[in-house]
Design an enzyme around this catalytic site. Structure first.
Site, short mmCIF file in Angstrom:
data_model
loop_
_atom_site.label_atom_id
_atom_site.label_comp_id
_atom_site.label_asym_id
_atom_site.label_seq_id
_atom_site.Cartn_x
_atom_site.Cartn_y
_atom_site.Cartn_z
N GLU A 7 14.56 -45.90 1.29
CA GLU A 7 15.26 -46.79 0.36
C GLU A 7 14.59 -46.81 -1.01
OE1 GLU A 7 16.52 -51.51 0.21
OE2 GLU A 7 16.63 -50.41 2.10
N LYS A 8 13.29 -46.63 -1.02
CA LYS A 8 12.55 -46.69 -2.29
C LYS A 8 11.33 -45.78 -2.21
CE LYS A 8 12.30 -51.18 -1.68
NZ LYS A 8 12.69 -51.40 -0.28
N ASP A 104 18.17 -53.76 7.69
CA ASP A 104 19.16 -54.82 7.61
C ASP A 104 20.48 -54.22 7.18
OD1 ASP A 104 18.84 -54.28 4.92
OD2 ASP A 104 17.81 -56.15 4.45
N TYR A 322 8.10 -56.62 7.37
CA TYR A 322 9.30 -56.61 6.50
C TYR A 322 9.68 -58.02 6.06
CZ TYR A 322 14.11 -55.72 5.04
OH TYR A 322 15.27 -55.65 4.34
N ARG A 324 12.44 -59.34 4.24
CA ARG A 324 13.80 -59.87 4.15
C ARG A 324 14.40 -60.12 5.55
NH1 ARG A 324 13.01 -56.63 -0.22
NH2 ARG A 324 13.89 -57.30 -2.22
#
Length: 790
Positions: A7-8, A104, A322, A324
């Protein structure tokens, strides 16, 4: 070649480290002996803007609403164009792909949408990374899943994104145009979650302003028992004089009389009820993001966004899991790691955490260890990486402390105590007292003292009571009357507003929905709630005040909330939708059915926006409709003034030295109507839409060059559009007769949305006109008995 798409970049670098050396750095990727790792920057793709579907949507016009894409478009974000090209090229070279988005629904979507956008047909696996330390990544890489198993999670995220687009794009335009018609030069951003959240603060502020304090009186008596004295509170009977509707004693004289009666009663009291119950309080659960944000706000005064940002920093430093997460439970496969985590905490450079870690019992299994409660991720906890708190920022230290404290609490016993409730009968009245005796402090030893007072409400039953039994005698020693005053509800702070978003069932309007939504996960997501509150503050709808950062709604917030119907300002609908999205993630429901519901909702609220009434703001309010303002326009024959409520209101007047000649228009109207005094302007139509310069130009072009503002006379009757001193143009004349025989038509006028379209036989051929003529002058060509609609 196996391709990992993270993702990043920070996540990509950590994945590459466990794939073996050497690691060769490329432009936008890392190459290892066991695979290539690339990354995005969050969402590489974005939803297309309305004007990217059709150029006409660049201009905000009521008649275009609602905008509902037939086929949804994604666009490559300009800032990510280079990286998108790199990812696309690597996908073409790959034999197998590993989806490494956050665990997520949003993380699932942002990699899936790239794969779909480039038309990938290659096999895709899924890695679930709840922590970025080496051990966790290795374990996750050894347990890759088929990405198809997460299709429902992606559908849920996609449904959320498109629903937000439908509601945000359409209602923001509809109600911004309504505000501008009333003279408010502002943009009103409306969101599926944002707007009900704002309305919570507005309603709370109004409750506070409308609150009227009520003085009331309580009596506390002190009784003596052979084993010690204790206090008990008098409980008035329902028949007691001086009580208000809430059962409070509001008559001071009556309170004083009762206090005197108790002092003069020559009798003993008796313990009429004595009940002791052994109780246990299980360990406080580890944190989800929301519960961490709420506690950090109470204890340290941090904003939710600050907490999220700091938790993300700790995650990227591999110190915590994680951030979130919406889960407060832990999987049993994490139990083996607890030994290393506890050992690290016994050597930490914080004396309090060190002492607690030394006292932890690794064999204790709290209720937090529950595989059935785990979703895509687990609660936020420390990792096995040793931390040096002195190397962290003060905020990072505070957040890490809270996370470690909650984790350590899982290895302490349950808090046990005896709860005692007694009733005393004295002088024919009832007195009550409650208390507790702590038997085992357990995990609460970690949350004692002033810290506990900040974290939780003070226990009302914490008073120590002497040992007694039923029917024991007690003696009245003295009493005290306290004057109290009802208090208004407290203003929201960022952290308490976030808690309200999470426990949204408490604020829904419908009683039945309140019951159904008790177990719903609130509105918004763990990742978005803080940013929603932050955005409302940045847009100046809310202002923070004082040391506690109380949220004060600004006039623009009240304007917006008052303009919108309850469906948008109460959280009932949004909470139900969030529940549907969670169900969709679990495989129940379809994206098509959900979006159809959103389209219908957007359409209905756009229609309501046409008739919304707002406080008019401007130098020249329209004297006819009282809903628009007079605005200077440029016609073929010079300047004139027209109402922004056009065409619902056709009030116009000439321009005199840059001002509207309202008196002249009034005199002409009175003269035309045969009156000797200025006319009384008629009540306004209920709704309207904004007239653009192009529309005014097109409208005036229908008339001869001698057109002037006198062409539109405002009378007490519904205004007719006509050229001054002449009959209507022949092409429009047939429409004058439509009032005589309006028949039901299947075609709603797309221009005014009030009348229906009816075939008219004009001098130059057939055409379709609106039955709302002359209030609506829209016409459409005829094609074999059907109107040609845009």
């Amino acid at each position: 070649m196996r391709l990992y798409i993270a993702e990043k970049p920070s996540m990509g670098r950590e994945i590459a480290k466990i794939l073996g050396a050497p690691v060769r750095k490329g432009d936008g990727f890392l190459e290892t002996p066991n695979g290539v790792v690339t990354w995005g920057f969050g969402h590489i793709l974005r939803q297309a803007e309305p004007e990217e579907y059709d150029e006409k949507y660049k201009k905000w016009r009521t008649e275009d609403l609602p905008i509902v894409p037939r086929e949804w478009k994604l666009m490559v974000a300009e800032s990510c164009r280079k990286q998108f090209g790199i990812v696309k090229g690597l996908i073409e070279r790959a034999d197998e792909i590993v989806h490494a988005g956050d665990p997520d629904r949003e993380g699932q979507l942002l990699i899936d949408e790239v794969l779909e956008y480039v038309g990938n047909k290659k096999p895709v696996l899924r890695i679930l990374l709840n922590a970025l330390d080496e051990k966790s990544i290795r374990e996750a890489n050894a347990d890759l899943r088929d990405n198809k198993d997460f299709a429902h999670l992606k559908e849920s995220a996609l449904a959320r994104a498109r629903a937000d687009w439908l509601i945000g794009m359409n209602l923001s335009r509809a109600y911004t145009l309504a505000a501008r018609r009333a003279g408010h030069d502002m943009t009103l951003p409306i969101g599926r979650v944002k707007t009900p959240t704002l309305a919570l603060v507005v309603r709370r502020e109004r409750e506070i302003k409308d609150f009227h304090p009520v003085a009331y009186y309580t009596i506390k008596a002190n009784f003596n028992h052979e084993n010690g004295s204790f206090d008990a509170v008098w409980k008035p009977k329902e028949s007691q004089k001086g009580l208000d509707s809430e059962g409070r004693l509001v008559d001071k004289a009556e309170a004083e009389s009762m206090l005197q009666a108790f002092a003069s009663a020559n009798t003993d009291g008796v313990i009429s009820s004595y009940q002791t119950t052994a109780k246990k309080e299980p360990q406080r659960l580890p944190f989800s993001l929301s519960s961490l944000q709420v506690l950090a706000g109470k204890r340290f005064g941090y904003d939710p966004q600050q907490v999220l940002d700091t938790a993300q920093e700790l995650y990227e430093k591999k110190l915590t899991s994680y951030p979130r997460s919406d889960c407060e439970y832990l999987p049993k496969n994490q139990i083996p790691a607890s030994k290393a985590i506890l050992k690290n905490l016994t050597g930490i450079d914080d004396e309090q955490l060190k002492v607690w870690a030394a006292g932890a019992d690794e064999s204790i299994r709290s209720r937090a260890w529950n595989d059935k409660k785990i979703t895509a991720h687990h609660a936020i906890i420390p990792t096995t990486v040793r931390v040096q708190l002195s190397s962290l920022t003060p905020m990072q230290r505070d957040i890490y402390f809270l996370i470690a404290q909650a984790y350590l609490a899982q290895f302490y016993p349950e808090h046990t105590y005896d709860q005692t409730k007694i009733n005393v009968r004295y002088a024919g009245e009832l007195f009550a007292a409650s208390g507790r005796v702590v038997k085992e402090p357990g995990w609460k030893a970690l949350y004692s003292g002033k810290q506990a007072e900040k974290d939780d409400e003070k226990d009302e039953d914490s008073t120590h009571l002497p040992q007694m039994k039923k029917q024991d005698a007690v003696q009245y020693k003295n009493g005290k009357m306290d004057e109290k005053e009802t208090k208004p509800p407290q203003r929201f702070t960022p952290s308490t507003l976030l808690a309200a978003m999470k426990d949204i069932h408490k604020y829904v309007k419908d009683a039945e929905a309140k019951k159904q939504l008790k177990d719903v996960s609130g509105i918004g997501t763990e990742a978005t709630r803080a940013s929603i509150i932050d955005d409302l503050i940045k847009r100046k709808f809310l202002k923070q005040q004082g040391k506690k950062k109380y949220l004060i709604p600004q006039p623009s917030a009240e304007l917006l909330v008052d303009a919108l119907p309850d469906d948008m300002t109460y959280p009932d609908k949004t909470a139900v939708w969030e529940d549907e999205l969670h169900s969709m993630a679990a495989g129940n429901g379809t994206i098509d059915a959900f979006l159809k519901e959103q389209e219908d909702f957007a359409r209905r609220l756009c229609e309501k926006a046409f008739g919304v009434k707002m406080e008019v703001k401007g130098e020249y309010p329209c004297p006819r409709c009282h809903q628009g303002i007079m605005t200077k326009r440029h016609g073929k024959n010079g300047d004139f003034w027209g109402c922004t409520n056009f065409p619902r209101c056709r009030m116009t007047c000439d321009d005199v030295d840059g001002k509207p000649d309202l008196e002249g228009a009034s005199r002409r109207s009175a003269s035309s109507a045969g009156q000797t005094a200025a006319p009384v302007y008629n009540a306004p139509p209920s709704d309207s839409f904004m007239m653009s310069d192009e529309e005014m130009a097109a409208f005036t072009a229908q008339y001869q060059p001698e057109f002037s503002a006198q062409a539109f006379l405002s009378t007490t009757a519904a205004p007719k559009v006509r050229k001054w001193g002449t009959e209507p143009k022949p092409s429009a004349a047939p429409m004058e007769h439509m009032e005589k025989a309006k028949e039901k038509s299947p075609w709603l006028c797309p221009h005014c949305r009030e009348g229906s379209l009816q075939l008219v036989h004009g001098r130059n051929g057939d055409f379709w006109g609106c039955t709302n003529y002359p209030n609506c002058t829209a016409t459409y060509d005829d094609a074999k008995g059907r109107p040609v609609l845009p």
